[in-house]
Design a protein around this motif. Structure first.
Motif, PDB file in Angstrom:
ATOM      1  N   TRP A 646       0.890  -1.264  -0.079  1.00 51.60           N
ATOM      2  CA  TRP A 646       0.004   0.140   0.002  1.00 51.60           C
ATOM      3  C   TRP A 646       0.871   1.262   0.052  1.00 51.60           C
ATOM      4  CZ3 TRP A 646      -4.161  -1.919  -1.534  1.00 51.60           C
ATOM      5  CH2 TRP A 646      -4.881  -3.122  -0.920  1.00 51.60           C
ATOM      6  N   ALA A 647       0.503   2.094  -0.907  1.00 49.85           N
ATOM      7  CA  ALA A 647       1.281   3.404  -1.011  1.00 49.85           C
ATOM      8  C   ALA A 647       0.520   4.536  -0.934  1.00 49.85           C
ATOM      9  CB  ALA A 647       1.976   3.287  -2.469  1.00 49.85           C
ATOM     10  N   PRO A 648       0.542   5.500   0.045  1.00 44.00           N
ATOM     11  CA  PRO A 648      -0.034   6.551   0.022  1.00 44.00           C
ATOM     12  C   PRO A 648       0.209   7.552  -1.041  1.00 44.00           C
ATOM     13  CG  PRO A 648       0.954   6.053   2.308  1.00 44.00           C
ATOM     14  CD  PRO A 648       1.220   5.203   1.364  1.00 44.00           C
ATOM     15  N   ALA A 667      11.506  -2.503  -2.136  1.00 41.83           N
ATOM     16  CA  ALA A 667      11.094  -3.849  -2.176  1.00 41.83           C
ATOM     17  C   ALA A 667      11.721  -4.851  -1.841  1.00 41.83           C
ATOM     18  CB  ALA A 667      10.624  -4.070  -3.771  1.00 41.83           C
ATOM     19  N   SER A 668      13.226  -4.565  -1.978  1.00 41.41           N
ATOM     20  CA  SER A 668      14.146  -5.673  -1.616  1.00 41.41           C
ATOM     21  C   SER A 668      14.449  -5.317  -0.200  1.00 41.41           C
ATOM     22  CB  SER A 668      15.393  -5.827  -2.598  1.00 41.41           C
ATOM     23  OG  SER A 668      15.876  -4.503  -2.617  1.00 41.41           O
ATOM     24  N   ARG A 669      14.040  -4.384   0.522  1.00 37.30           N
ATOM     25  CA  ARG A 669      14.312  -3.974   1.858  1.00 37.30           C
ATOM     26  C   ARG A 669      15.970  -3.502   2.056  1.00 37.30           C
ATOM     27  NH1 ARG A 669       9.358  -4.276   1.335  1.00 37.30           N
ATOM     28  NH2 ARG A 669       8.241  -5.491   2.643  1.00 37.30           N
ATOM     29  N   GLN A 670      16.309  -3.030   0.922  1.00 39.26           N
ATOM     30  CA  GLN A 670      17.784  -2.446   1.157  1.00 39.26           C
ATOM     31  C   GLN A 670      17.565  -1.132   1.616  1.00 39.26           C
ATOM     32  OE1 GLN A 670      18.664  -3.982  -3.037  1.00 39.26           O
ATOM     33  NE2 GLN A 670      20.477  -4.721  -2.110  1.00 39.26           N
ATOM     34  N   LEU A 671      17.037  -0.934   2.809  1.00 43.97           N
ATOM     35  CA  LEU A 671      16.508   0.566   3.024  1.00 43.97           C
ATOM     36  C   LEU A 671      17.932   1.480   3.291  1.00 43.97           C
ATOM     37  CD1 LEU A 671      13.771  -0.455   5.442  1.00 43.97           C
ATOM     38  CD2 LEU A 671      13.827   0.015   3.002  1.00 43.97           C
ATOM     39  N   ASN A 672      19.186   0.916   3.420  1.00 40.88           N
ATOM     40  CA  ASN A 672      20.215   1.536   3.837  1.00 40.88           C
ATOM     41  C   ASN A 672      20.652   2.268   2.328  1.00 40.88           C
ATOM     42  OD1 ASN A 672      19.876   0.718   6.422  1.00 40.88           O
ATOM     43  ND2 ASN A 672      21.456  -0.997   6.164  1.00 40.88           N
ATOM     44  N   GLU A 673      20.082   1.645   1.243  1.00 39.33           N
ATOM     45  CA  GLU A 673      20.771   1.922   0.052  1.00 39.33           C
ATOM     46  C   GLU A 673      19.886   2.875  -0.793  1.00 39.33           C
ATOM     47  OE1 GLU A 673      22.085  -1.569  -1.852  1.00 39.33           O
ATOM     48  OE2 GLU A 673      22.816  -2.526   0.099  1.00 39.33           O
ATOM     49  N   LEU A 674      19.170   3.475  -0.162  1.00 36.93           N
ATOM     50  CA  LEU A 674      18.203   4.219  -0.894  1.00 36.93           C
ATOM     51  C   LEU A 674      18.805   5.355  -1.978  1.00 36.93           C
ATOM     52  CD1 LEU A 674      15.267   4.674   1.679  1.00 36.93           C
ATOM     53  CD2 LEU A 674      15.145   3.061  -0.012  1.00 36.93           C
ATOM     54  N   LEU A 689       6.122   4.871   2.719  1.00 39.03           N
ATOM     55  CA  LEU A 689       6.216   3.673   2.194  1.00 39.03           C
ATOM     56  C   LEU A 689       6.808   2.674   3.173  1.00 39.03           C
ATOM     57  CD1 LEU A 689       7.195   4.271  -1.451  1.00 39.03           C
ATOM     58  CD2 LEU A 689       4.969   3.433  -0.567  1.00 39.03           C
ATOM     59  N   ILE A 690       8.052   3.113   3.748  1.00 41.57           N
ATOM     60  CA  ILE A 690       8.877   2.072   4.615  1.00 41.57           C
ATOM     61  C   ILE A 690       7.964   1.578   5.837  1.00 41.57           C
ATOM     62  CG2 ILE A 690      10.801   1.968   6.158  1.00 41.57           C
ATOM     63  CD1 ILE A 690      12.264   3.748   4.325  1.00 41.57           C
ATOM     64  N   ALA A 691       7.082   2.681   6.263  1.00 40.77           N
ATOM     65  CA  ALA A 691       6.248   2.421   7.388  1.00 40.77           C
ATOM     66  C   ALA A 691       5.080   1.145   7.092  1.00 40.77           C
ATOM     67  CB  ALA A 691       5.481   3.558   8.014  1.00 40.77           C
ATOM     68  N   LEU A 692       4.669   1.366   5.772  1.00 36.13           N
ATOM     69  CA  LEU A 692       3.504   0.116   5.530  1.00 36.13           C
ATOM     70  C   LEU A 692       4.332  -0.971   4.772  1.00 36.13           C
ATOM     71  CD1 LEU A 692       1.326   2.950   3.787  1.00 36.13           C
ATOM     72  CD2 LEU A 692       0.653   1.529   5.711  1.00 36.13           C
ATOM     73  N   ALA A 693       5.593  -1.127   4.725  1.00 42.03           N
ATOM     74  CA  ALA A 693       6.252  -2.303   4.037  1.00 42.03           C
ATOM     75  C   ALA A 693       5.502  -3.541   4.499  1.00 42.03           C
ATOM     76  CB  ALA A 693       7.713  -2.240   4.441  1.00 42.03           C
ATOM     77  N   ASP A 694       5.321  -3.891   5.717  1.00 39.27           N
ATOM     78  CA  ASP A 694       4.819  -5.120   6.245  1.00 39.27           C
ATOM     79  C   ASP A 694       3.216  -5.275   6.539  1.00 39.27           C
ATOM     80  OD1 ASP A 694       7.140  -6.447   5.558  1.00 39.27           O
ATOM     81  OD2 ASP A 694       8.077  -5.172   7.290  1.00 39.27           O
ATOM     82  N   CYS A 695       2.436  -4.179   5.946  1.00 35.64           N
ATOM     83  CA  CYS A 695       0.972  -4.118   6.245  1.00 35.64           C
ATOM     84  C   CYS A 695       0.344  -5.041   5.153  1.00 35.64           C
ATOM     85  CB  CYS A 695       0.522  -2.765   6.096  1.00 35.64           C
ATOM     86  SG  CYS A 695       1.153  -1.734   7.453  1.00 35.64           S
TER      87      CYS A 695
END
Ligand code: 6R9
Length: 695
Positions: A646-648, A667-674, A689-695
């Motif tokens: 889900w993406a606001p 999508a690949s949860r490489q959040l340190n490499e944005l 988006l990150i906050a909703l990643a596992d909703c």
């Protein structure tokens, strides 16, 4: 349609853990000697294999390769002379090409002016050479024990009957015929019957939805659609005729009406009494075709006359009708088949691909039959009734060459070795892989467990557009590196280019292009030569651009690293992200969607969809399901998203362009490499988006 600036960075697409430049110390193992372990970077052909191979050494390959690029016309003319031509080509005009868009219209022609017929070469010739009693097609049905076969003579009779029928109902040279059939013997029969009379077949994979089928019917306007009433795939029954009915209704709304729907009664799945029927349009195959003569004159066509259209995904929502012509395609598929699998007349060959994809065109139907091979056609699913089915089939038919996709290798690998070891598999001689990069661990399992460390693996890199193999290890000739497609086929001149389109030499990574044409190359996109030029020849002037990233290691081995455009590869199926997006946004509650590929353990890549809902619509499980269903209905089950995120809002540049690079990282949860998000119109969306990643 896309320029180099739209491409992803090659480095970021590399999912090949033992890619170029990483081989420091070479450990080698000889074929058949012992297991290939993680440390072994080189698998050497055994002397025994090489001695009896068609190409038995690196030196022999190199000599032939050199000849093929120094004198392509001479090289291919010599090979082409082994086929039957009604009229020969002009030796001074074997190939005419312009791949350089800055010098005028892009065009490719091989053997123009010569006339031949591919069906005649693939079927009649073997019969007249005295091989009419050899089995052309072994057929294994969905249920174990359900099978059939056709000799070359019987195949000729069946092809002629259908070809005679098609002629009788008015199908002429150049007319399009849509074939929407599962893997029954009737599928290659239908392809060959079209080729025999010069009609242009367009096979639509029977997993495509009614909408996708309608889209193709509207584009190529066939006189006739050939289908069957239903098919069993594993435990499921799929009602193909219902899908065709819906597609034909949809096409009629777009003023494309099809006169005849020739329907094969597939009794093991459905009785004719239960099949919905439209009198006047629908015809049972079994009621008409067998009444036609088993002789049908061949239509001699120009080498450059179209043979088939095959729709494939690109980076826009509209599928591309890849057009292949007759002469060059014939010579190329036959020759690549022969060398890639070290083909011998005693081989029993099984390719698990469906004829709905290019692999089934070139390496179930044309390539093998042109060589007079015995081909196995399998209707069912590889894990039905259990994960041992493939090896059961290998033993039953004494399959010697087994050609499949990494996704199947990985899914069977997950089921454990026992399913494999339960069967002997001692007939196997050569293995093959196609569709996506094969990761080294799957390569090793395929090699060690399935092939008992005895069989070389032909990892064939090629595309719908290329018609046949482009980069592959010719078995017997080369030491193999697990995961590398190794070296180019004869006549193929790869070039790795940088962002600016400059060719880079030696050890490097970049965009894979091809410098010169080869006989099997596609000639245009149906009805849209401009899109052909912009998509493939504009990004890097002077070259054919493949859409793939690639590296070359210090030994000159090529490593394909995946698509660099907006195409994703799911279980070896090519899917445009734009196609999935346009299906999602057609959902009444969806405002916007962005789709990216994400690494998937079995499928290679999975489909990851970011979805923005219309104002006020709440997220719900039901809505998630309904979005997925929309994609299944519009494209087909194989394109269903694995994840709806889900993406606001979506991360966009100030000019409104979605930054997919960031979405791929999320999508690949490489959040340190944005990376740099400061150029976004609203950097805050990333945190949402990150906050909703596992909703
Ligand atoms: C034959 C076929 C083409 C795309 C191609 C590439 C990927 C196919 C591969 C491979 C690495 C291989 N691909 N074979 N990547 N190694 N051996 O699959 O045609 O459906 O048109 O897909 O598939 O990305 O560009 P097609």
């Amino acid at each position: 349609e896309l320029g180099p600036s739209d491409l992803c960075h090659v480095e970021s697409m590399s999912h090949n853990p033992s890619g170029a430049g990483k081989i420091n110390k070479l450990n080698a193992v000889i074929l058949g000697d012992s297991l290939a372990s993680e440390e072994d970077d080189l698998i050497l052909p055994s002397a025994q294999f090489s001695q009896s191979a068609l190409i038995s050494s690196q030196q022999q390959y190199e000599n032939m390769y050199k000849k093929s690029v120094d004198d392509p016309a001479g090289f291919w003319s010599e090979i082409a002379s082994e086929f039957y031509w009604k009229e020969k080509w002009n030796p001074n005009e074997v190939c005419k090409e312009n791949l350089d868009i800055t010098k005028g219209q892009v065009s490719i022609e091989w053997f123009k002016g010569a006339s031949t017929n591919i069906c005649y070469n693939a079927v009649d010739l073997h019969v007249s050479a005295g091989n009419g009693d050899k089995v052309a097609i072994y057929w294994e049905g969905n249920e174990p024990g359900q099978d059939g076969q056709l000799t070359y003579s019987q195949l000729l009779d069946s092809v002629c009957q259908l070809a005679s029928y098609l002629k009788e109902v008015g199908v002429r040279k150049g007319d399009a015929v849509i074939i929407y059939l599962p893997m029954l013997m009737e599928l290659p029969i239908a392809m060959l019957a079209c080729a025999r009379i010069g009609a242009v077949h367009s096979v639509v994979f029977a997993g495509f939805s009614a909408e996708s089928l309608a889209q193709r019917i509207i584009d190529c306007k066939p006189k006739i659609v050939i289908t069957c009433n239903a098919v069993r795939r594993g435990p499921k029954v799929i009602f193909l005729k219902d899908i065709v009915d819906t597609a034909l209704t949809e096409s009629a709304k777009n003023n494309v009406s099809v006169d005849i729907c020739l329907t094969y009664e597939n009794t093991s799945a459905m009785k004719r009494e239960e099949t919905k029927w439209q009198d006047g349009r629908d015809v049972w195959w079994q009621d008409v075709v067998p009444n036609f003569p088993t002789k049908c004159d061949v239509e001699w066509v120009d080498a450059e006359d179209p043979l088939f259209l095959l729709y494939t995904s690109g980076s826009t929502g509209k599928p591309k009708g890849v057009l292949h012509t007759t002469g060059g395609y014939m010579v190329y598929t036959a020759t690549t088949f022969k060398y890639a699998f070290d083909y011998k007349p005693s081989d029993i060959y099984w390719c698990t691909a469906d004829c709905g994809w290019i692999t089934g065109h070139s390496y179930v139907t044309y390539g093998p039959l042109l060589n007079g091979a015995s081909v196995l056609v399998f209707e069912g699913a590889p894990n039905y009734p259990d994960a041992g089915r493939c090896w059961d089939i290998v033993d039953k038919y004494k399959v010697t060459i087994f050609y499949t996709a990494p996704t199947l290798v990985r899914s069977l690998m997950r089921e454990g070795d026992e399913f494999v070891k339960h069967y002997s598999r001692k007939s196997l001689r050569v293995l093959g892989s196609v569709g996506e990069p094969i990761n080294p661990s799957a390569w090793r399992w395929f090699f060690n467990v399935v092939g008992d460390s005895r069989c070389p693996i032909s990892d064939t890199w090629w595309q719908t557009e290329t018609g046949g193999f482009m980069i592959l290890p010719i078995p017997g000739a080369w030491p193999q590196k697990p995961g590398s497609a190794t070296f180019p086929f004869f006549g193929v001149q790869p070039a790795i280019v940088d962002e600016k389109g400059k060719e880079i030499e030696g050890e490097c990574s970049g965009y894979l292009c091809i410098k010169k044409s080869w006989p099997g190359a596609f000639r245009t996109l149906f009805g849209d030569h401009e899109r052909y030029e912009t998509t493939y020849f504009k990004p890097f002037a002077g070259y054919y651009f493949t859409g793939d990233g690639c590296s070359r290691d210090k030994d000159g081995y090529y490593w394909l690293t995946g698509r660099v455009d907006d195409v994703i590869n799911v279980s070896g199926h090519r899917i445009g992200t734009a196609e999935v997006e346009s299906a999602l946004v057609s959902h009444p509650q969806c405002a916007e969607a962005a789709v990216v590929g994400v690494e998937h353990e079995v499928k290679g890549q999975g489909i990851y969809a970011f979805v923005t809902l219309k104002e006020g619509v709440p997220y719900s499980e039901g809505l998630r399901k309904s979005l997925i269903l929309t994609v299944r209905n519009q494209i087909g089950a194989f394109a269903a998203p694995d994840k709806i995120h889900w993406a606001p809002g979506l991360p966009k540049t100030r000019s409104g362009k979605i930054m997919r690079r960031i979405l791929r990282k999320i999508a690949s949860r490489q959040l340190n490499e944005l990376g740099d998000t400061s150029t976004l119109a609203d950097p805050g969306v990333v945190d949402q988006l990150i906050a909703l990643a596992d909703c």
